[in-house]
Design an enzyme around this catalytic site. Structure first.
Site, PDB file in Angstrom:
ATOM      1  N   GLU A 323      42.647  37.006  33.824  1.00 40.71           N
ATOM      2  CA  GLU A 323      41.234  36.766  34.108  1.00 40.71           C
ATOM      3  C   GLU A 323      40.393  37.106  32.872  1.00 40.71           C
ATOM      4  OE1 GLU A 323      37.798  38.385  37.229  1.00 40.71           O
ATOM      5  OE2 GLU A 323      39.680  39.483  36.985  1.00 40.71           O
ATOM      6  N   HIS A 324      40.546  38.313  32.376  1.00 37.24           N
ATOM      7  CA  HIS A 324      39.871  38.750  31.149  1.00 37.24           C
ATOM      8  C   HIS A 324      40.921  38.982  30.069  1.00 37.24           C
ATOM      9  CE1 HIS A 324      37.513  40.444  34.595  1.00 37.24           C
ATOM     10  NE2 HIS A 324      36.499  39.910  33.929  1.00 37.24           N
TER      11      HIS A 324
END
Length: 427
Positions: A323-324
């Site tokens: 996601e990040h």
């Protein structure tokens, strides 16, 4: 943090299976949510009030949050928080305005006109959690792209509370929410999807929530559009010997404090850095107010992988598709092209992931559970439709008749062919 060894493919498979386990659906929850949705469909506002009393312990006389209540929030909010929200809003707007795209039109041959219209979705519903999970930044991130896209009406729902968090209402006003209703949970999602006597039916629902909210969004998908089914938050950090272990540990913990199911993954080619990060995590945990969440998260779901070289680090992280993704390497920008799969990328030793959560302007609503392999951050494109149009003159139809009818007959669709043939020069 647990250390993993093996080939990149083996490690990525282990991480993916672990993430699926953390995100797996609860069949008991789904049965409960189905019941709630049906009740709201049948009883409307009455069901919303009953569920608010049952789940939120609030007896509601009014579902709509008045303008007066919203305006009073500006008197109650901390002035520094207000300034920060205003500045964050400006950054989010300037970033998302660059995502606006127009339609197109071309004439590939004589008598043929083709094109595409861009039209905003008419009405969008935004879910905003309440209580300790009240995040005004999420209001900005969900509402501003919709507003820039030209959505005509934005409805926000949030669980009923005796006293609303002022920052939530202020963020809604700043971002451009049209109406706010105090209803939460699966019942709120059902109300947005099907409408009630008070809440209008929307065309798309966005916003984060607990497992009941996420399950409800999944079940109403198809009746309305949704942004995504998000799993627990996750961060992947690629770091070499130039990285500061204090920074890396802090960034891993910034996601671990979200949820006991959150994931924090460090991939490095430096065993010394890995050791230093582990020591620093323990040190920082000692003074972290949300240690009760962050410690089990980092101990159960935190992972460290020692890679052979930089190329191997990027290869593995592309398989993980986090996601990040932080790249804690000198001259990190030079490595940007190596990234194939990630929700959002944070470049360099000073670009901590929370900069993106709150302030830089890029959206923080991101694909999780390796879905960045095929999906993207929330943006203006999520709030518009692409409508195609075509126009052929009689001469253009005649010129294309043979090809079109040949394909229609090949598929056994004679009426398709006849719809072309009746328009030829012989008729």
């Amino acid at each position: 943090m647990k250390r993993l060894t093996g080939t990149n493919e083996k490690i990525s498979n282990i991480l993916y299976q672990e993430q699926l386990e953390l995100s797996k659906e609860n069949l008991d929850v789904e049965a409960t949510v189905r019941e709630i949705i049906e009740k709201v469909k049948e009883e409307g506002d009455e069901a919303l009030r009953a569920y608010s009393e049952k789940f939120d312990h609030v007896v509601l006389s009014e579902l709509h949050v008045s303008d007066q209540v919203v305006n009073e929030a500006f008197d109650k909010i901390d002035k520094d928080v207000l300034t920060a929200l205003e500045n964050a809003k400006a950054n989010i707007e300037s970033y998302h305005k660059q995502q606006l795209k127009g339609g197109f039109e071309d004439q590939p041959s004589q008598g043929v006109l083709r094109g595409q219209l861009i039209r905003p979705i008419e009405r969008v519903g935004v879910y905003v959690p309440g209580g300790t999970a009240a995040y005004p930044s999420s209001v900005l991130m969900n509402v501003i792209p919709a507003k820039i896209a030209g959505v005509k009406e934005i409805i926000m729902i949030t669980p009923p509370q005796e006293h609303f968090v002022p920052a939530i209402l202020v963020a809604a006003k700043l971002a451009g929410v049209d109406k706010i209703y105090q209803v939460g949970g699966a019942q709120g999602i059902a109300a947005l999807a099907y409408g009630t006597q008070t809440l209008p039916k929307v065309d798309k629902i966005t916003g984060p929530g607990n497992i009941f909210v996420a399950t409800a969004k999944k079940l109403v998908y198809g009746v309305v559009g949704i942004d995504m089914i998000a799993g627990p938050s996750e961060i992947g950090v690629i770091a070499d010997s130039t990285a500061n272990p204090v920074y890396v540990a802090a960034d891993l913990l910034s996601q671990a404090e979200h949820d006991v199911h959150a994931r924090a993954i460090l991939v490095t080619n430096s065993a010394e850095l890995a050791d230093a990060v582990e020591l620093e995590i323990e040190k920082q945990l000692q003074t972290l107010p949300r240690q009760a969440i962050a410690r089990p998260s980092i101990e159960n779901n935190g992972r460290i992988i020692i890679a052979q070289d930089v190329e191997s680090m990027f290869e593995l992280m592309n398989l993980v598709a986090p996601e990040h993704l932080e790249i804690a390497i000198d001259k990190a920008y030079d490595y940007l092209e190596r990234v194939q799969n990630a929700g959002s990328i944070f470049l360099g030793h000073y670009t901590s992931e929370p900069i993106g959560d709150y302030y830089a302007g890029a959206n923080h609503v991101l694909p999780t559970t390796a879905t960045s392999r095929f999906s993207s951050a929330l943006g203006v494109h999520d709030f518009v439709k692409r409508i195609q149009y075509t126009q052929y003159s009689k001469a253009a139809v005649n010129a294309a008749e043979k090809d079109i009818t040949t394909l229609a007959y090949a598929e056994g669709l004679q009426a398709h062919a006849r719809a072309i043939e009746v328009r030829n020069d012989k008729n």
